[in-house]
Motif scaffolding. Structure first.
Motif, PDB file in Angstrom:
ATOM      1  N   ILE A 142       0.836  -1.208   0.000  1.00  0.00           N
ATOM      2  CA  ILE A 142       0.000   0.000   0.000  1.00  0.00           C
ATOM      3  C   ILE A 142       0.867   1.252   0.000  1.00  0.00           C
ATOM      4  CG2 ILE A 142      -0.359   0.152   2.512  1.00  0.00           C
ATOM      5  CD1 ILE A 142      -3.043   0.817  -0.196  1.00  0.00           C
ATOM      6  N   MET A 143       1.997   1.221   0.693  1.00  0.00           N
ATOM      7  CA  MET A 143       2.906   2.363   0.708  1.00  0.00           C
ATOM      8  C   MET A 143       3.398   2.676  -0.696  1.00  0.00           C
ATOM      9  SD  MET A 143       6.461   2.780   2.856  1.00  0.00           S
ATOM     10  CE  MET A 143       7.639   2.101   1.697  1.00  0.00           C
ATOM     11  N   VAL A 144       3.825   1.654  -1.426  1.00  0.00           N
ATOM     12  CA  VAL A 144       4.355   1.887  -2.779  1.00  0.00           C
ATOM     13  C   VAL A 144       3.233   2.279  -3.734  1.00  0.00           C
ATOM     14  CG1 VAL A 144       5.606   0.867  -4.719  1.00  0.00           C
ATOM     15  CG2 VAL A 144       6.373   0.446  -2.379  1.00  0.00           C
ATOM     16  N   LEU A 145       2.048   1.723  -3.565  1.00  0.00           N
ATOM     17  CA  LEU A 145       0.922   2.146  -4.406  1.00  0.00           C
ATOM     18  C   LEU A 145       0.620   3.631  -4.197  1.00  0.00           C
ATOM     19  CD1 LEU A 145      -1.413  -0.957  -4.071  1.00  0.00           C
ATOM     20  CD2 LEU A 145      -0.350  -0.125  -6.189  1.00  0.00           C
ATOM     21  N   ILE A 146       0.697   4.098  -2.972  1.00  0.00           N
ATOM     22  CA  ILE A 146       0.495   5.526  -2.691  1.00  0.00           C
ATOM     23  C   ILE A 146       1.608   6.340  -3.350  1.00  0.00           C
ATOM     24  CG2 ILE A 146       0.505   7.289  -0.866  1.00  0.00           C
ATOM     25  CD1 ILE A 146      -0.802   5.044   0.952  1.00  0.00           C
ATOM     26  N   MET A 147       2.844   5.936  -3.149  1.00  0.00           N
ATOM     27  CA  MET A 147       3.973   6.655  -3.737  1.00  0.00           C
ATOM     28  C   MET A 147       3.866   6.669  -5.262  1.00  0.00           C
ATOM     29  SD  MET A 147       6.955   5.225  -1.172  1.00  0.00           S
ATOM     30  CE  MET A 147       8.338   6.171  -1.834  1.00  0.00           C
ATOM     31  N   ASN A 148       3.427   5.559  -5.847  1.00  0.00           N
ATOM     32  CA  ASN A 148       3.282   5.426  -7.292  1.00  0.00           C
ATOM     33  C   ASN A 148       2.266   6.417  -7.857  1.00  0.00           C
ATOM     34  OD1 ASN A 148       1.406   3.862  -9.494  1.00  0.00           O
ATOM     35  ND2 ASN A 148       3.593   3.516  -9.862  1.00  0.00           N
ATOM     36  N   PHE A 149       1.236   6.737  -7.101  1.00  0.00           N
ATOM     37  CA  PHE A 149       0.246   7.712  -7.546  1.00  0.00           C
ATOM     38  C   PHE A 149       0.907   9.070  -7.782  1.00  0.00           C
ATOM     39  CE2 PHE A 149      -2.656  11.199  -6.551  1.00  0.00           C
ATOM     40  CZ  PHE A 149      -3.692  10.942  -7.432  1.00  0.00           C
ATOM     41  N   PHE A 150       1.834   9.438  -6.919  1.00  0.00           N
ATOM     42  CA  PHE A 150       2.486  10.737  -7.003  1.00  0.00           C
ATOM     43  C   PHE A 150       3.693  10.739  -7.939  1.00  0.00           C
ATOM     44  CE2 PHE A 150       0.237  10.786  -2.937  1.00  0.00           C
ATOM     45  CZ  PHE A 150      -0.485  11.961  -3.075  1.00  0.00           C
ATOM     46  N   ASP A 151       4.315   9.576  -8.129  1.00  0.00           N
ATOM     47  CA  ASP A 151       5.478   9.462  -9.026  1.00  0.00           C
ATOM     48  C   ASP A 151       5.573   8.014  -9.496  1.00  0.00           C
ATOM     49  OD1 ASP A 151       8.005   9.297 -10.241  1.00  0.00           O
ATOM     50  OD2 ASP A 151       8.901  10.720  -8.837  1.00  0.00           O
ATOM     51  N   LYS A 152       5.402   7.816 -10.790  1.00  0.00           N
ATOM     52  CA  LYS A 152       5.327   6.464 -11.377  1.00  0.00           C
ATOM     53  C   LYS A 152       6.612   5.655 -11.232  1.00  0.00           C
ATOM     54  CE  LYS A 152       1.118   6.905 -12.652  1.00  0.00           C
ATOM     55  NZ  LYS A 152       0.166   6.590 -11.616  1.00  0.00           N
ATOM     56  N   LYS A 153       7.730   6.298 -10.877  1.00  0.00           N
ATOM     57  CA  LYS A 153       8.970   5.523 -10.726  1.00  0.00           C
ATOM     58  C   LYS A 153       8.905   4.572  -9.524  1.00  0.00           C
ATOM     59  CE  LYS A 153      11.909   8.706  -8.102  1.00  0.00           C
ATOM     60  NZ  LYS A 153      13.081   9.577  -8.178  1.00  0.00           N
ATOM     61  N   TYR A 154       7.965   4.819  -8.606  1.00  0.00           N
ATOM     62  CA  TYR A 154       7.780   3.924  -7.468  1.00  0.00           C
ATOM     63  C   TYR A 154       6.827   2.821  -7.920  1.00  0.00           C
ATOM     64  CZ  TYR A 154      10.139   7.732  -5.263  1.00  0.00           C
ATOM     65  OH  TYR A 154      11.065   8.699  -4.975  1.00  0.00           O
ATOM     66  N   ASP A 155       7.416   1.719  -8.366  1.00  0.00           N
ATOM     67  CA  ASP A 155       6.664   0.656  -9.020  1.00  0.00           C
ATOM     68  C   ASP A 155       6.976  -0.700  -8.389  1.00  0.00           C
ATOM     69  OD1 ASP A 155       9.247   0.162  -9.900  1.00  0.00           O
ATOM     70  OD2 ASP A 155       8.844   0.630 -11.999  1.00  0.00           O
ATOM     71  N   PHE A 156       6.605  -1.754  -9.088  1.00  0.00           N
ATOM     72  CA  PHE A 156       6.777  -3.110  -8.575  1.00  0.00           C
ATOM     73  C   PHE A 156       8.241  -3.430  -8.270  1.00  0.00           C
ATOM     74  CE2 PHE A 156       6.908  -7.836  -9.538  1.00  0.00           C
ATOM     75  CZ  PHE A 156       6.347  -8.212  -8.334  1.00  0.00           C
ATOM     76  N   SER A 157       9.151  -3.025  -9.156  1.00  0.00           N
ATOM     77  CA  SER A 157      10.568  -3.311  -8.901  1.00  0.00           C
ATOM     78  C   SER A 157      11.063  -2.524  -7.685  1.00  0.00           C
ATOM     79  CB  SER A 157      11.430  -3.040 -10.135  1.00  0.00           C
ATOM     80  OG  SER A 157      11.279  -1.726 -10.575  1.00  0.00           O
ATOM     81  N   PHE A 158      10.545  -1.325  -7.481  1.00  0.00           N
ATOM     82  CA  PHE A 158      10.878  -0.549  -6.283  1.00  0.00           C
ATOM     83  C   PHE A 158      10.375  -1.292  -5.037  1.00  0.00           C
ATOM     84  CE2 PHE A 158       9.515   2.513  -3.042  1.00  0.00           C
ATOM     85  CZ  PHE A 158      10.692   3.196  -2.815  1.00  0.00           C
ATOM     86  N   TRP A 159       9.125  -1.784  -5.104  1.00  0.00           N
ATOM     87  CA  TRP A 159       8.550  -2.520  -3.978  1.00  0.00           C
ATOM     88  C   TRP A 159       9.414  -3.725  -3.610  1.00  0.00           C
ATOM     89  CZ3 TRP A 159       6.606  -7.595  -4.110  1.00  0.00           C
ATOM     90  CH2 TRP A 159       6.018  -8.029  -2.920  1.00  0.00           C
ATOM     91  N   LYS A 160       9.916  -4.436  -4.617  1.00  0.00           N
ATOM     92  CA  LYS A 160      10.722  -5.632  -4.363  1.00  0.00           C
ATOM     93  C   LYS A 160      12.031  -5.303  -3.650  1.00  0.00           C
ATOM     94  CE  LYS A 160      10.583  -7.332  -8.584  1.00  0.00           C
ATOM     95  NZ  LYS A 160      10.723  -8.230  -9.746  1.00  0.00           N
ATOM     96  N   GLU A 161      12.480  -4.074  -3.729  1.00  0.00           N
ATOM     97  CA  GLU A 161      13.737  -3.663  -3.101  1.00  0.00           C
ATOM     98  C   GLU A 161      13.554  -3.132  -1.682  1.00  0.00           C
ATOM     99  OE1 GLU A 161      16.726  -4.241  -4.496  1.00  0.00           O
ATOM    100  OE2 GLU A 161      15.580  -5.200  -6.112  1.00  0.00           O
ATOM    101  N   LEU A 162      12.317  -3.026  -1.209  1.00  0.00           N
ATOM    102  CA  LEU A 162      12.090  -2.527   0.144  1.00  0.00           C
ATOM    103  C   LEU A 162      12.651  -3.491   1.182  1.00  0.00           C
ATOM    104  CD1 LEU A 162       8.359  -1.327   0.084  1.00  0.00           C
ATOM    105  CD2 LEU A 162      10.410   0.103   0.046  1.00  0.00           C
ATOM    106  N   SER A 163      13.042  -2.933   2.299  1.00  0.00           N
ATOM    107  CA  SER A 163      13.424  -3.778   3.436  1.00  0.00           C
ATOM    108  C   SER A 163      12.264  -3.775   4.433  1.00  0.00           C
ATOM    109  CB  SER A 163      14.713  -3.254   4.083  1.00  0.00           C
ATOM    110  OG  SER A 163      14.503  -1.982   4.674  1.00  0.00           O
ATOM    111  N   MET A 164      12.396  -4.576   5.452  1.00  0.00           N
ATOM    112  CA  MET A 164      11.360  -4.683   6.474  1.00  0.00           C
ATOM    113  C   MET A 164      12.023  -4.571   7.835  1.00  0.00           C
ATOM    114  SD  MET A 164       8.565  -7.749   7.006  1.00  0.00           S
ATOM    115  CE  MET A 164       7.990  -7.739   5.325  1.00  0.00           C
ATOM    116  N   PRO A 165      11.968  -3.418   8.482  1.00  0.00           N
ATOM    117  CA  PRO A 165      11.223  -2.211   8.137  1.00  0.00           C
ATOM    118  C   PRO A 165      11.982  -1.325   7.144  1.00  0.00           C
ATOM    119  CG  PRO A 165      12.339  -1.909  10.219  1.00  0.00           C
ATOM    120  CD  PRO A 165      12.624  -3.321   9.774  1.00  0.00           C
ATOM    121  N   ASP A 166      11.334  -0.252   6.770  1.00  0.00           N
ATOM    122  CA  ASP A 166      11.910   0.729   5.858  1.00  0.00           C
ATOM    123  C   ASP A 166      11.233   2.059   6.168  1.00  0.00           C
ATOM    124  OD1 ASP A 166      13.468   1.658   3.702  1.00  0.00           O
ATOM    125  OD2 ASP A 166      12.963  -0.072   2.482  1.00  0.00           O
ATOM    126  N   ILE A 167      11.949   3.166   5.973  1.00  0.00           N
ATOM    127  CA  ILE A 167      11.381   4.484   6.252  1.00  0.00           C
ATOM    128  C   ILE A 167      11.667   5.419   5.079  1.00  0.00           C
ATOM    129  CG2 ILE A 167      11.313   6.480   7.805  1.00  0.00           C
ATOM    130  CD1 ILE A 167      12.546   4.673   9.977  1.00  0.00           C
TER     131      ILE A 167
END
Length: 186
Positions: A141-166
């Motif tokens: 949901i975080m990346v979907l929100i970010m993607n609305f404002f800037d399309k570069k935040y996409d599926f490949s960006f999501w796959k690179e997230l850590s847990m947690p991430d800020i």
């Protein structure tokens, strides 16, 4: 007037099929202490979280430090992928990102989940303009929100997230001005 949203993807949790009450793991609890130390340096005005226990637990140390309550916002909960567990998570999540209008049975498409998250984000930006707000949430949901404002935040960006991430998102009104990664878990 600039508003800063600090999106905090929840720390590692102990898997249970019960989404709402899934707690943080021991590693996740340790990581929340790091999150609190990092975000102590920011001047936090509000702490908002998904209703899921793991998201609340991830940000409650920061809320305690600043003497704030954790405000629950249901729209920041994770996207519902399917009403029942999927056999192949990677395949299931790839499909919804490749086909934004597609949803698995009982699940949310990217379009529907993004709409929910963005509406909540816009309300936060309007209600708390000029403030620093933590949003305890989830990766998809975080990346979907970010993607609305800037399309570069996409599926490949999501796959690179850590847990947690800020991530700190800086807005002027409802216009995204800047995104900075504050911390990535190793």
């Amino acid at each position: 007037m600039l508003t800063n949203l600090y999106f905090v993807r929840h720390a590692h949790s102990t898997y249970t099929p019960e989404e709402l009450r899934r707690p943080l793991s021991e590693k996740g609890q340790i990581d929340t202490e790091i999150i609190t130390q990092i975000l102590k340096e920011e001047n936090i005005d509000y702490v908002i979280s998904s209703p899921y226990k793991r998201a609340v637990q991830t940000v409650e140390g920061v809320a305690d430090f600043f003497g704030k309550e954790v405000i629950i916002e249901n729209s920041f909960k994770e996207r519902i992928l399917s009403e029942s567990p999927v056999e192949n998570f990677d395949l299931a999540v790839t499909k919804v990102w490749e086909e934004p209008a597609f949803s698995w049975e009982g699940g949310e498409s990217n379009i529907i989940a993004q709409k929910r998250g963005v509406e909540a984000t816009l309300k936060v930006l309007e209600r708390y303009e000029g403030k620093n707000i933590i949003v305890g949430s989830h990766g998809n949901i975080m990346v979907l929100i970010m993607n609305f404002f800037d399309k570069k935040y996409d599926f490949s960006f999501w796959k690179e997230l850590s847990m947690p991430d800020i991530y700190k998102l800086t807005f002027n009104g409802t216009t995204l001005k800047e995104v900075n990664r504050i911390w990535k878990c190793n």
